[in-house]
Structure formats: structure tokens, C-alpha cells
Design a protein around this motif. Sequence first.
Motif, PDB file in Angstrom:
ATOM      1  N   HIS A 141       0.847  -1.204   0.000  1.00 55.38           N
ATOM      2  CA  HIS A 141       0.000   0.000   0.000  1.00 55.38           C
ATOM      3  C   HIS A 141       0.881   1.253   0.000  1.00 55.38           C
ATOM      4  CE1 HIS A 141      -3.837  -2.053   0.679  1.00 55.38           C
ATOM      5  NE2 HIS A 141      -3.157  -2.881   1.435  1.00 55.38           N
ATOM      6  N   ALA A 142       1.970   1.199   0.758  1.00 57.09           N
ATOM      7  CA  ALA A 142       2.804   2.392   0.932  1.00 57.09           C
ATOM      8  C   ALA A 142       3.479   2.836  -0.354  1.00 57.09           C
ATOM      9  CB  ALA A 142       3.859   2.120   2.007  1.00 57.09           C
ATOM     10  N   CYS A 143       3.774   1.880  -1.243  1.00 57.05           N
ATOM     11  CA  CYS A 143       4.625   2.237  -2.393  1.00 57.05           C
ATOM     12  C   CYS A 143       3.933   3.186  -3.365  1.00 57.05           C
ATOM     13  CB  CYS A 143       5.180   0.997  -3.092  1.00 57.05           C
ATOM     14  SG  CYS A 143       3.912  -0.025  -3.805  1.00 57.05           S
ATOM     15  N   SER A 144       2.625   3.371  -3.243  1.00 59.31           N
ATOM     16  CA  SER A 144       1.970   4.379  -4.096  1.00 59.31           C
ATOM     17  C   SER A 144       2.035   5.754  -3.421  1.00 59.31           C
ATOM     18  CB  SER A 144       0.512   3.992  -4.355  1.00 59.31           C
ATOM     19  OG  SER A 144      -0.192   3.967  -3.135  1.00 59.31           O
ATOM     20  N   ARG A 145       2.529   5.791  -2.188  1.00 55.17           N
ATOM     21  CA  ARG A 145       2.557   7.063  -1.454  1.00 55.17           C
ATOM     22  C   ARG A 145       3.964   7.620  -1.262  1.00 55.17           C
ATOM     23  NH1 ARG A 145      -1.908   4.347   2.349  1.00 55.17           N
ATOM     24  NH2 ARG A 145      -3.739   5.403   1.527  1.00 55.17           N
ATOM     25  N   MET A 146       4.977   6.727  -1.299  1.00 55.41           N
ATOM     26  CA  MET A 146       6.377   7.159  -1.148  1.00 55.41           C
ATOM     27  C   MET A 146       7.283   5.999  -1.571  1.00 55.41           C
ATOM     28  SD  MET A 146       7.015   6.954   3.006  1.00 55.41           S
ATOM     29  CE  MET A 146       5.527   7.615   3.683  1.00 55.41           C
TER      30      MET A 146
END
Length: 224
Positions: free
Chosen positions: A81-86
Motif C-alpha cells: 500500500h505504501a509504495c503508491s505514497r512514497m
Amino acid sequence: MGVATGSRARYDEWADWYEHYITGDARDFTERTAEILARVLGPGAGPLLDLACGTGIYGQTISALGWTPFGVDLSIGQLRHACSRMPVAVAEASALPVRPRTLAAVTAVLCHTDIDDYAHTCQAASAALRTGGVFAHVGVHPCFVGAFADRTSPSEISITPGYWERERRFEGPWRGVRAKVGARHVPLGELLDTFVRAGLSIDRVIEAGEPTPDILAVRCIRTG
Ligand SMILES: C[S@@+](CC[C@H](N)C(=O)[O-])C[C@H]1O[C@@H](n2cnc3c(N)ncnc32)[C@H](O)[C@@H]1O
């Protein structure tokens, strides 16, 4: 790289649920946490490591302040999930994949109750910071949130024995995340001492929540 497989398995299992929860039922708490994070971190520039970034939910808050965040976490499920945010990497919080004294800032949000050795993690974070770098801790308030604090009625918190018990506990009056993954506890004095022993100087302390605080945020500076 040392990997605590217990923590990885724990959040891998719940990652999709966690993302849904913090953006759904727990959205108010997430928004309050973002606001406190913005206050305690403050504006700045340069590379910022978001320790135990989970699903990277605070990436936007951090970027909006001018920093350039990247995240590490043990859980591949959370990082999906995080990799689309940073930008992210799988890493153990106490063995950071960064060169010493290179970071402008480190954030640690809602993770001291998950990481098995938070003192070691703070030492690793401090070692990665440049002189003058910022360490921003945002966590549940150690005095009023834990297995020993019954918050079933938010206006009437009951404190029961157990404040000095540090090990991960699953029993307690919890709903939400802690009912699934349990929580460790770090007493207040030990938490503040952890920052100082890591070579960090405490610069600002914020307590938030009504009528009893549920969030404690601490801004530290690497002075040496
Ligand atoms: C409650 S979540 C918080 C995530 C995110 N900071 C947030 O506020 O939404 C705690 C996170 O800590 C991570 N974690 C636990 N132990 C860790 C460790 N030793 N190293 C890196 N991450 C760890 C878990 O995988 C999980 O994503």
C-alpha cells in the motif's frame, strides 16, 4: 539485515484490513495523528525516513511540509500500500539501509508499541541523522493508552494495574488494530530516556486528545 519475522507476519496478515481501517472507521484518529505529526515535525527540506511506515498513510502530510519522504517497514503487505505514497524498502527499523549522518529527518508514527526494541531503533535513527536533524516521534500516550487503560468510555478512562508490564500483550479492553496485533508498552520515563540515550535532545513535547490525552508527540534534535 536482522528481521523480526513475528512483526512481519503479524502485519502481513492484516495489511489490507489496516489500510481500510485507518482510512475508514479510524479516519478521525488518522486525521488527528496527521495534524499532530505536522505540528511536531514542522516544515523542512531534505531526505526524511519514515520508520515503520506501514501503508505510508502520512506520506502526503510529510511531503506537504517540504520534506522528501521514503519509508521502511518489515511488512511487505503494508509496503504494497505504501509504495503508491512514497518510495519504500523492506527493512528492520534498527538496521536501517542508510549511510550514517545523511538524513535531515526521521519520523516514527504509531510504531513504538509494535517494534520489539524501540531503544535500539532510536539509536539507529539517531545515527542516520545529520547534526541538527529532526527525530519526530508520534505515539499513543504511554500513561493513558495501553492494556492497563480501559477507554471503553472515552469520557471515563479506568487505569488498572499493568503500567510497568512492557512485553507485548493481546488481552485488554482493545478494539481495532490492537485487538489483532497486540501491543508492547514503554512507560513514559523510559520512552523519554530512550531519546536522550540515543543522543537526541528533546525540543518539543505535545499531548493531544480530550478529555484525557491519547497521543504523545516528541520532537528531538540530533545535536552532536
Ligand atoms: C501500527 S503500524 C503503524 C504504521 C504507520 N507508521 C502508521 O502510522 O500508519 C506499526 C508498523 O510497524 C511495523 N514494524 C513493527 N516492527 C518493526 C520493525 N522491527 N522494523 C520495521 N517495522 C516494524 C509493522 O510492520 C507496522 O507496519
